[in-house]
Write a protein that holds these residues in place. Structure first.
Motif, PDB file in Angstrom:
ATOM      1  N   HIS A 296      62.705  97.593 100.240  1.00 23.76           N
ATOM      2  CA  HIS A 296      63.279  98.610  99.432  1.00 23.76           C
ATOM      3  C   HIS A 296      62.344  99.010  98.139  1.00 23.76           C
ATOM      4  N   ALA A 297      61.423  98.306  97.560  1.00 25.13           N
ATOM      5  CA  ALA A 297      60.680  98.398  96.694  1.00 25.13           C
ATOM      6  C   ALA A 297      59.496  97.692  96.880  1.00 25.13           C
ATOM      7  N   ALA A 298      58.267  97.791  96.094  1.00 27.88           N
ATOM      8  CA  ALA A 298      57.226  96.865  95.731  1.00 27.88           C
ATOM      9  C   ALA A 298      57.747  95.629  95.194  1.00 27.88           C
ATOM     10  N   VAL A 299      57.113  94.446  95.402  1.00 31.78           N
ATOM     11  CA  VAL A 299      57.717  93.457  94.637  1.00 31.78           C
ATOM     12  C   VAL A 299      56.245  92.605  94.001  1.00 31.78           C
ATOM     13  N   VAL A 300      56.651  92.122  92.738  1.00 35.24           N
ATOM     14  CA  VAL A 300      55.714  91.284  92.180  1.00 35.24           C
ATOM     15  C   VAL A 300      56.172  89.715  92.089  1.00 35.24           C
ATOM     16  N   THR A 301      55.498  88.895  92.582  1.00 32.62           N
ATOM     17  CA  THR A 301      56.070  87.305  92.166  1.00 32.62           C
ATOM     18  C   THR A 301      54.864  86.621  91.519  1.00 32.62           C
ATOM     19  N   PHE A 302      55.319  85.831  90.985  1.00 36.74           N
ATOM     20  CA  PHE A 302      54.342  84.825  90.244  1.00 36.74           C
ATOM     21  C   PHE A 302      54.917  83.397  90.063  1.00 36.74           C
ATOM     22  N   SER A 303      54.028  82.761  89.482  1.00 33.77           N
ATOM     23  CA  SER A 303      54.296  81.168  89.380  1.00 33.77           C
ATOM     24  C   SER A 303      54.522  81.103  87.504  1.00 33.77           C
ATOM     25  N   PHE A 304      55.796  80.667  87.312  1.00 32.43           N
ATOM     26  CA  PHE A 304      55.626  80.465  85.819  1.00 32.43           C
ATOM     27  C   PHE A 304      54.699  79.340  85.254  1.00 32.43           C
TER      28      PHE A 304
ATOM     29  N   ARG B  16      59.012 102.988  87.715  1.00 33.21           N
ATOM     30  CA  ARG B  16      60.198 102.047  87.126  1.00 33.21           C
ATOM     31  C   ARG B  16      60.000 100.796  87.579  1.00 33.21           C
ATOM     32  N   VAL B  17      60.401  99.722  86.820  1.00 33.61           N
ATOM     33  CA  VAL B  17      60.002  98.445  87.018  1.00 33.61           C
ATOM     34  C   VAL B  17      61.525  97.515  86.650  1.00 33.61           C
ATOM     35  N   VAL B  18      61.825  96.710  87.717  1.00 28.03           N
ATOM     36  CA  VAL B  18      63.101  96.241  87.339  1.00 28.03           C
ATOM     37  C   VAL B  18      62.810  94.489  87.434  1.00 28.03           C
ATOM     38  N   THR B  19      63.871  93.688  87.057  1.00 27.65           N
ATOM     39  CA  THR B  19      63.690  92.197  87.326  1.00 27.65           C
ATOM     40  C   THR B  19      64.732  91.516  87.910  1.00 27.65           C
ATOM     41  N   VAL B  20      64.415  90.663  88.804  1.00 29.41           N
ATOM     42  CA  VAL B  20      65.611  89.559  89.021  1.00 29.41           C
ATOM     43  C   VAL B  20      65.019  88.309  88.983  1.00 29.41           C
ATOM     44  N   GLY B  21      65.950  87.432  88.513  1.00 34.66           N
ATOM     45  CA  GLY B  21      65.946  85.912  88.137  1.00 34.66           C
ATOM     46  C   GLY B  21      66.686  85.101  88.807  1.00 34.66           C
ATOM     47  N   PHE B  22      66.250  83.822  89.227  1.00 39.47           N
ATOM     48  CA  PHE B  22      67.102  82.685  89.707  1.00 39.47           C
ATOM     49  C   PHE B  22      67.154  81.415  88.875  1.00 39.47           C
TER      50      PHE B  22
ATOM     51  N   HIS C 295      58.942  99.376  74.471  1.00 39.28           N
ATOM     52  CA  HIS C 295      58.019  98.308  74.901  1.00 39.28           C
ATOM     53  C   HIS C 295      57.692  98.509  76.345  1.00 39.28           C
ATOM     54  N   GLU C 296      56.185  98.221  76.622  1.00 42.59           N
ATOM     55  CA  GLU C 296      55.404  98.386  77.884  1.00 42.59           C
ATOM     56  C   GLU C 296      56.023  97.284  78.781  1.00 42.59           C
ATOM     57  N   GLY C 297      56.500  96.147  78.060  1.00 48.13           N
ATOM     58  CA  GLY C 297      56.998  94.940  79.025  1.00 48.13           C
ATOM     59  C   GLY C 297      58.691  95.167  79.143  1.00 48.13           C
ATOM     60  N   ARG C 298      58.992  96.149  79.200  1.00 42.32           N
ATOM     61  CA  ARG C 298      60.706  96.390  79.258  1.00 42.32           C
ATOM     62  C   ARG C 298      60.894  96.568  80.550  1.00 42.32           C
ATOM     63  N   THR C 299      62.040  96.149  80.939  1.00 41.81           N
ATOM     64  CA  THR C 299      62.788  96.240  82.386  1.00 41.81           C
ATOM     65  C   THR C 299      63.701  97.361  82.323  1.00 41.81           C
ATOM     66  N   ASP C 300      63.714  98.084  83.404  1.00 40.86           N
ATOM     67  CA  ASP C 300      64.768  99.185  83.583  1.00 40.86           C
ATOM     68  C   ASP C 300      66.118  98.905  84.109  1.00 40.86           C
ATOM     69  N   ALA C 301      66.075  97.615  84.751  1.00 44.16           N
ATOM     70  CA  ALA C 301      67.477  96.926  85.256  1.00 44.16           C
ATOM     71  C   ALA C 301      67.211  95.622  85.432  1.00 44.16           C
TER      72      ALA C 301
ATOM     73  N   TRP D 215      71.346  97.658  94.704  1.00 47.26           N
ATOM     74  CA  TRP D 215      71.847  97.859  93.293  1.00 47.26           C
ATOM     75  C   TRP D 215      70.611  98.062  92.272  1.00 47.26           C
ATOM     76  N   LEU D 216      69.373  97.373  92.471  1.00 44.87           N
ATOM     77  CA  LEU D 216      68.249  97.545  91.599  1.00 44.87           C
ATOM     78  C   LEU D 216      67.426  98.973  91.798  1.00 44.87           C
ATOM     79  N   THR D 217      67.405  99.324  93.052  1.00 44.28           N
ATOM     80  CA  THR D 217      66.645 100.565  93.438  1.00 44.28           C
ATOM     81  C   THR D 217      67.353 101.813  93.739  1.00 44.28           C
ATOM     82  N   ALA D 218      68.863 101.819  93.454  1.00 41.95           N
ATOM     83  CA  ALA D 218      69.650 103.109  93.693  1.00 41.95           C
ATOM     84  C   ALA D 218      68.901 104.067  92.814  1.00 41.95           C
ATOM     85  N   PRO D 219      68.470 105.329  93.739  1.00 35.26           N
ATOM     86  CA  PRO D 219      67.779 106.525  92.939  1.00 35.26           C
ATOM     87  C   PRO D 219      68.439 106.876  91.663  1.00 35.26           C
ATOM     88  N   GLU D 220      70.006 106.950  91.660  1.00 32.91           N
ATOM     89  CA  GLU D 220      70.610 107.348  90.246  1.00 32.91           C
ATOM     90  C   GLU D 220      70.637 106.106  89.403  1.00 32.91           C
ATOM     91  N   GLY D 221      70.118 104.988  89.576  1.00 32.62           N
ATOM     92  CA  GLY D 221      70.175 103.751  88.703  1.00 32.62           C
ATOM     93  C   GLY D 221      71.320 102.960  89.378  1.00 32.62           C
TER      94      GLY D 221
END
Length: 291
Positions: free
Chosen positions: A79-87, A121-127, A145-151, A270-276
């Protein structure tokens, strides 16, 4: 010092890769503003070029290459591009884990990288721990802020710090606070844990939630979570004053290991809905608070 006085962190210093849209899987190194090197991975959307990127924050003792995180990333990438990383302190990232405090810097580095590389548009999901981090991040990095999330979507997140009400959480606290536990964390779970207490105590998830609006917020939790019972997601949703959407998932356990493909697909939509982000049906309707 009151945790409510916590302020946004400074801008992040990310990798110097050429900016612009990406169309292939990429292994990369990011750097947080306090100098911690983070291993990261970028996966393009398998359905074609996408304006939206989902940045995924894993749970405590996880990492970018753990099977559960890779499975989640594969579903989200439809549904979108994905960025994963290790804390920090996890996997091949540097530093030591502060168990949800300085990790907000790591998330901001990944979000900023996604914006600088062509995603409008950049959104975040955390577990779990990552869920607490995405909530604090959304509260601290606001509009402009450049580090903000859109959802933001928080899955299996705690509402408050120092919770010891379940046997699994008592074991986690032993792992974090005892020297022997930290040795087990390093060699048994590949997680290097800082030996200093928080000072000051960071903004708790339930304190962060009222500061997130108007950024769309989704709270997802299983009714069989062995770590955090359902009063945690209900407290988070209640703290939003009606702004957050709450999904209580029947039969679900904890975090990315318990998040199945169907639920990941619904979160992605939910995160990638075109209308938000907006209402999305869950398997069963639950009240936010007990009557």
């Amino acid at each position: 010092m009151r945790s409510g006085t916590e302020e946004p962190f400074h801008s992040v210093d990310v990798s110097s890769l050429t900016r612009g849209p990406l169309d292939e899987t990429l292994r990369m190194s990011l750097r947080s503003p306090d100098g911690v090197r983070l291993e990261a991975r970028y996966d393009p959307c398998t359905a074609g070029p996408a304006d939206t990127a989902v940045v995924v924050a894993h749970g405590f003792t996880g990492s970018v290459d753990r099977p559960a995180l890779r499975r989640a990333a594969a579903v989200l990438a439809r549904h979108a591009a994905v960025v994963t990383f290790s804390f920090r302190g996890h996997g091949r990232s540097g530093g030591r884990s502060t168990v949800g405090d300085r990790e907000v810097l790591d998330l901001a580095a990944a979000v900023t990288w996604a914006r600088e590389h062509g995603h409008a548009r950049v959104v975040t999901v955390g577990f779990s721990m990552g869920g607490s981090v995405v909530l604090r991040h959304a509260a601290l990095y606001g509009e402009g802020h450049e580090g903000r999330t859109d959802a933001v979507a928080a899955v299996s997140a705690p509402a408050r710090w120092y919770y010891r009400g379940t046997a699994p959480m008592r074991r986690v606290h032993w792992l974090i606070t005892r020297p022997t536990g930290r040795v087990v964390g390093r060699y048994g779970f590949g997680t290097r844990i800082h030996d200093r207490d928080w000072d000051p105590v960071p903004l708790s998830p339930v304190e962060a939630v009222p500061l997130i609006a108007p950024t769309p917020l989704l709270v997802v939790h299983g009714d069989r979570d062995p770590y955090f019972p359902v009063d945690h997601p209900r407290a988070l949703a209640a703290a939003s004053g009606g702004h957050a959407e709450l999904w209580l998932e029947p039969g679900m356990g904890h975090a990315e290991n318990a998040t199945g493909e169907d639920l990941l697909t619904r979160i992605a939509r939910w995160l990638t809905a075109p209308e938000g982000p907006g209402p999305s049906p869950a398997p069963q309707a639950w009240p936010i608070m007990e009557a």
